[in-house]
Design a protein around this motif. Structure first.
Motif, PDB file in Angstrom:
ATOM      1  N   LEU A 150      -4.030 -12.729  -6.501  1.00 27.29           N
ATOM      2  CA  LEU A 150      -2.659 -12.424  -6.855  1.00 27.29           C
ATOM      3  C   LEU A 150      -1.974 -13.708  -7.287  1.00 27.29           C
ATOM      4  N   LEU A 151      -1.518 -13.751  -8.538  1.00 27.78           N
ATOM      5  CA  LEU A 151      -0.823 -14.921  -9.066  1.00 27.78           C
ATOM      6  C   LEU A 151       0.572 -14.508  -9.509  1.00 27.78           C
ATOM      7  N   LEU A 152       1.573 -15.225  -9.036  1.00 27.30           N
ATOM      8  CA  LEU A 152       2.958 -14.920  -9.379  1.00 27.30           C
ATOM      9  C   LEU A 152       3.688 -16.188  -9.779  1.00 27.30           C
ATOM     10  N   LEU A 153       4.626 -16.050 -10.695  1.00 22.45           N
ATOM     11  CA  LEU A 153       5.495 -17.171 -11.031  1.00 22.45           C
ATOM     12  C   LEU A 153       6.386 -17.464  -9.834  1.00 22.45           C
ATOM     13  N   PRO A 154       6.749 -18.735  -9.639  1.00 22.46           N
ATOM     14  CA  PRO A 154       7.556 -19.087  -8.465  1.00 22.46           C
ATOM     15  C   PRO A 154       8.828 -18.254  -8.317  1.00 22.46           C
ATOM     16  N   ALA A 155       9.513 -17.951  -9.400  1.00 27.65           N
ATOM     17  CA  ALA A 155      10.765 -17.195  -9.320  1.00 27.65           C
ATOM     18  C   ALA A 155      10.552 -15.760  -8.840  1.00 27.65           C
ATOM     19  N   ALA A 156       9.343 -15.255  -8.975  1.00 30.38           N
ATOM     20  CA  ALA A 156       9.063 -13.865  -8.605  1.00 30.38           C
ATOM     21  C   ALA A 156       8.367 -13.731  -7.256  1.00 30.38           C
ATOM     22  N   ARG A 157       8.184 -14.822  -6.561  1.00 25.66           N
ATOM     23  CA  ARG A 157       7.355 -14.789  -5.359  1.00 25.66           C
ATOM     24  C   ARG A 157       8.042 -14.255  -4.117  1.00 25.66           C
ATOM     25  N   ALA A 158       9.353 -14.339  -4.028  1.00 19.82           N
ATOM     26  CA  ALA A 158      10.058 -14.009  -2.779  1.00 19.82           C
ATOM     27  C   ALA A 158       9.767 -12.590  -2.314  1.00 19.82           C
ATOM     28  N   GLY A 159       8.886 -12.474  -1.342  1.00 23.18           N
ATOM     29  CA  GLY A 159       8.595 -11.191  -0.733  1.00 23.18           C
ATOM     30  C   GLY A 159       7.677 -10.276  -1.511  1.00 23.18           C
ATOM     31  N   VAL A 160       7.305 -10.644  -2.730  1.00 31.43           N
ATOM     32  CA  VAL A 160       6.487  -9.767  -3.564  1.00 31.43           C
ATOM     33  C   VAL A 160       5.053  -9.687  -3.037  1.00 31.43           C
ATOM     34  N   ALA A 161       4.467 -10.790  -2.698  1.00 30.58           N
ATOM     35  CA  ALA A 161       3.066 -10.797  -2.276  1.00 30.58           C
ATOM     36  C   ALA A 161       2.833  -9.959  -1.018  1.00 30.58           C
ATOM     37  N   PRO A 162       3.656 -10.090   0.042  1.00 28.16           N
ATOM     38  CA  PRO A 162       3.428  -9.232   1.211  1.00 28.16           C
ATOM     39  C   PRO A 162       3.599  -7.748   0.885  1.00 28.16           C
ATOM     40  N   ARG A 163       4.583  -7.405   0.057  1.00 30.21           N
ATOM     41  CA  ARG A 163       4.789  -5.998  -0.312  1.00 30.21           C
ATOM     42  C   ARG A 163       3.619  -5.477  -1.130  1.00 30.21           C
ATOM     43  N   ALA A 164       3.109  -6.290  -2.044  1.00 33.65           N
ATOM     44  CA  ALA A 164       1.967  -5.868  -2.863  1.00 33.65           C
ATOM     45  C   ALA A 164       0.727  -5.688  -1.992  1.00 33.65           C
ATOM     46  N   LEU A 165       0.485  -6.622  -1.088  1.00 35.20           N
ATOM     47  CA  LEU A 165      -0.665  -6.521  -0.202  1.00 35.20           C
ATOM     48  C   LEU A 165      -0.540  -5.303   0.710  1.00 35.20           C
ATOM     49  N   THR A 166       0.654  -5.030   1.195  1.00 35.76           N
ATOM     50  CA  THR A 166       0.882  -3.857   2.039  1.00 35.76           C
ATOM     51  C   THR A 166       0.608  -2.572   1.267  1.00 35.76           C
ATOM     52  N   ALA A 167       1.047  -2.507   0.017  1.00 36.64           N
ATOM     53  CA  ALA A 167       0.815  -1.310  -0.803  1.00 36.64           C
ATOM     54  C   ALA A 167      -0.673  -1.103  -1.080  1.00 36.64           C
ATOM     55  N   VAL A 168      -1.372  -2.158  -1.436  1.00 43.34           N
ATOM     56  CA  VAL A 168      -2.814  -2.056  -1.692  1.00 43.34           C
ATOM     57  C   VAL A 168      -3.542  -1.662  -0.414  1.00 43.34           C
ATOM     58  N   THR A 169      -3.146  -2.241   0.697  1.00 43.28           N
ATOM     59  CA  THR A 169      -3.768  -1.926   1.985  1.00 43.28           C
ATOM     60  C   THR A 169      -3.590  -0.447   2.323  1.00 43.28           C
ATOM     61  N   ALA A 170      -2.391   0.082   2.120  1.00 41.69           N
ATOM     62  CA  ALA A 170      -2.126   1.500   2.404  1.00 41.69           C
ATOM     63  C   ALA A 170      -3.043   2.388   1.577  1.00 41.69           C
ATOM     64  N   TRP A 171      -3.224   2.057   0.310  1.00 41.53           N
ATOM     65  CA  TRP A 171      -4.099   2.857  -0.557  1.00 41.53           C
ATOM     66  C   TRP A 171      -5.564   2.745  -0.119  1.00 41.53           C
ATOM     67  N   VAL A 172      -6.028   1.515   0.121  1.00 38.65           N
ATOM     68  CA  VAL A 172      -7.439   1.290   0.485  1.00 38.65           C
ATOM     69  C   VAL A 172      -7.783   1.995   1.792  1.00 38.65           C
ATOM     70  N   LEU A 173      -6.895   1.895   2.787  1.00 38.10           N
ATOM     71  CA  LEU A 173      -7.180   2.479   4.096  1.00 38.10           C
ATOM     72  C   LEU A 173      -6.794   3.954   4.179  1.00 38.10           C
ATOM     73  N   GLY A 174      -6.034   4.418   3.215  1.00 32.08           N
ATOM     74  CA  GLY A 174      -5.636   5.819   3.185  1.00 32.08           C
ATOM     75  C   GLY A 174      -6.462   6.602   2.191  1.00 32.08           C
ATOM     76  N   GLU A 175      -5.967   6.680   0.978  1.00 30.75           N
ATOM     77  CA  GLU A 175      -6.588   7.496  -0.074  1.00 30.75           C
ATOM     78  C   GLU A 175      -8.031   7.099  -0.375  1.00 30.75           C
ATOM     79  N   ALA A 176      -8.313   5.807  -0.416  1.00 31.72           N
ATOM     80  CA  ALA A 176      -9.674   5.360  -0.743  1.00 31.72           C
ATOM     81  C   ALA A 176     -10.636   5.560   0.427  1.00 31.72           C
ATOM     82  N   GLY A 177     -10.113   5.710   1.644  1.00 31.20           N
ATOM     83  CA  GLY A 177     -10.935   6.077   2.778  1.00 31.20           C
ATOM     84  C   GLY A 177     -11.650   4.961   3.523  1.00 31.20           C
ATOM     85  N   PHE A 178     -11.321   3.720   3.227  1.00 34.50           N
ATOM     86  CA  PHE A 178     -11.954   2.621   3.965  1.00 34.50           C
ATOM     87  C   PHE A 178     -11.377   2.540   5.376  1.00 34.50           C
TER      88      PHE A 178
END
Length: 83
Positions: free
Chosen positions: A3-31
């Motif tokens: 995950l690469l983000l410009l400094p101006a866009a980093r505030a809180g984006v990475a944890p939210r993105a990781l949380t969203a991906v985690t929800a999908w992987v552990l939910g719908e994807a079945g891991f």
């Protein structure tokens, strides 16, 4: 995944993105478990992992080669049962 983000866009984006991906992987994807690693020298990503509810499980010594040499790596994991 990297995950690469410009400094101006980093505030809180990475944890939210990781949380969203985690929800999908552990939910719908079945891991049942998702883990990530990062250099012990990367304090910022360690904070992202913690905010996304990936507790630190341990350190793997000298696991990865970076441009400045070998790095110890943090291992974080999130289990489906953690939700």
């Amino acid at each position: 995944m990297r995950l690469l983000l410009l400094p101006a866009a980093r505030a809180g984006v990475a944890p939210r993105a990781l949380t969203a991906v985690t929800a999908w992987v552990l939910g719908e994807a079945g891991f049942r478990r998702l883990h990530l690693t990062h250099s012990t020298r990367n304090d910022a990503f360690c904070r992202v992992a913690s905010k996304a509810r990936f507790p630190l499980e341990g350190i793997t010594p000298s696991e990865a080669v970076h441009s400045d040499g070998r790095h110890d790596m943090h291992l974080h994991a999130h289990l489906r049962s953690d939700n």
